[in-house]
Design a protein around this motif. Sequence first.
Motif, mmCIF file in Angstrom:
data_model
loop_
_atom_site.group_PDB
_atom_site.id
_atom_site.type_symbol
_atom_site.label_atom_id
_atom_site.label_comp_id
_atom_site.label_asym_id
_atom_site.label_seq_id
_atom_site.Cartn_x
_atom_site.Cartn_y
_atom_site.Cartn_z
ATOM 1 N N GLU A 1 33.337 41.076 34.853
ATOM 2 C CA GLU A 1 34.262 40.018 35.256
ATOM 3 C C GLU A 1 34.334 38.922 34.198
ATOM 4 O OE1 GLU A 1 31.890 41.273 37.073
ATOM 5 O OE2 GLU A 1 32.694 41.905 39.023
ATOM 6 N N GLN B 1 38.814 36.982 39.941
ATOM 7 C CA GLN B 1 37.526 37.658 40.062
ATOM 8 C C GLN B 1 37.653 38.936 40.882
ATOM 9 O OE1 GLN B 1 34.767 34.796 41.621
ATOM 10 N NE2 GLN B 1 34.680 33.625 39.705
ATOM 11 N N ALA C 1 39.177 41.368 38.553
ATOM 12 C CA ALA C 1 38.246 41.733 37.490
ATOM 13 C C ALA C 1 37.123 42.642 37.972
ATOM 14 C CB ALA C 1 37.651 40.468 36.867
ATOM 15 N N SER C 2 36.868 42.652 39.250
ATOM 16 C CA SER C 2 35.784 43.480 39.779
ATOM 17 C C SER C 2 36.217 44.906 40.095
ATOM 18 C CB SER C 2 35.201 42.831 41.043
ATOM 19 O OG SER C 2 36.182 42.791 42.071
#
Length: 369
Positions: free
Chosen positions: A128, A94, A97-98
């Motif tokens: 995300e 995460q 993905a951010s």
Amino acid sequence: MAVAETRKAAWTPSWAVHPGEVLEEHLEARGLTQADFARRADMTAKHVSTILSGKAPVTIETARAFERVLGLKATVWARLQDAWDLHLSEQSEQAVASTDAVKEWVAQFPVTELRKRGHLPATAKTAEELYGALLTFFGVASKAAFSKRFDRLAVQYRHSIAHRSDDACLRSWLQLGEIQARNRKVAPYDADTFQVLLSDVKALTLESVESFFPILKNRCAQAGVQLVAVKPLPKTRLSGAAWWISSDQAIIQLSLRHKTNDHFWFSFCHEAGHILLHKRDVIFADDETNGCENTLEKEADLFAEETLVGRDAINALISRPGPLSKNTVCAFSKSIGVHAGIVVGMLQHKKKLPWTHMNDLKERYDWSD
């Protein structure tokens, strides 16, 4: 009276606890000190302390010791550790993905269309969530793995650079074809078998698409070639593509972008030419040349022309003096055993006929729902 059954969706928590927290609760409930427990478990007090603080994992051997001392099954401790490790991995993903780089990467893809076709979950809305969904769609573990997988094969475009398909949309379209191909088994590739199929292709052009397409697909499969049809995606201008999914299996993917039988059959035979004539470490992505054409594309075009009508025959028709009539075109098509629409398309391409003439001789195809 019917009773409706309510099914609850499985609940997946977004959190986890380290096994050390559970261990601490058991020690408190039993009134055991860390030192007492360490002696019983044949472990050092320092090791027990690092597990309690969440700094050390519970290994299989440790889980077995905990089972003997506390009576809680080793599988429970192992599952707690697995859940914790997965939780940490998800948090790490995460965080990746951010980042802006990943958000830009996600934004390249035709997310709305892929979701509409059922290849991305409707619940994936944020960058995300879409990042993970796209990785699953492409069958890769990360953005870096995506690059490694797809950069391995060069893409040979038939277009001019100005009219080239968007790379991310092209990769998505090709992946849709590979997903189709993955669900079907074919024989190992055999060039002789494939050439026999192509020598008999003219007769199939006279059949309806509902009749010929299953036959063509099955015959290709017998030669080790997956034939797939995939609707075009936004920002893709492809009629077809050809590449090798493995050392003994090729794919011919058609888009039916132009929806007429002359384009369909010429595209199929053009891609077949790439499979038979050209090297295997290239994805051939083909459409109109827009004035830019290389030797490999010319070879594939000539192969398609020879397969469908014969170069000598079409040149003899073109060399006739005066304008061509519809009766002449139909008689010629019948004499060589090919659909008249294909001949019309070739004559238009060679500028012997205007693009507006004799299109009523072509068959139109469309995607069914």
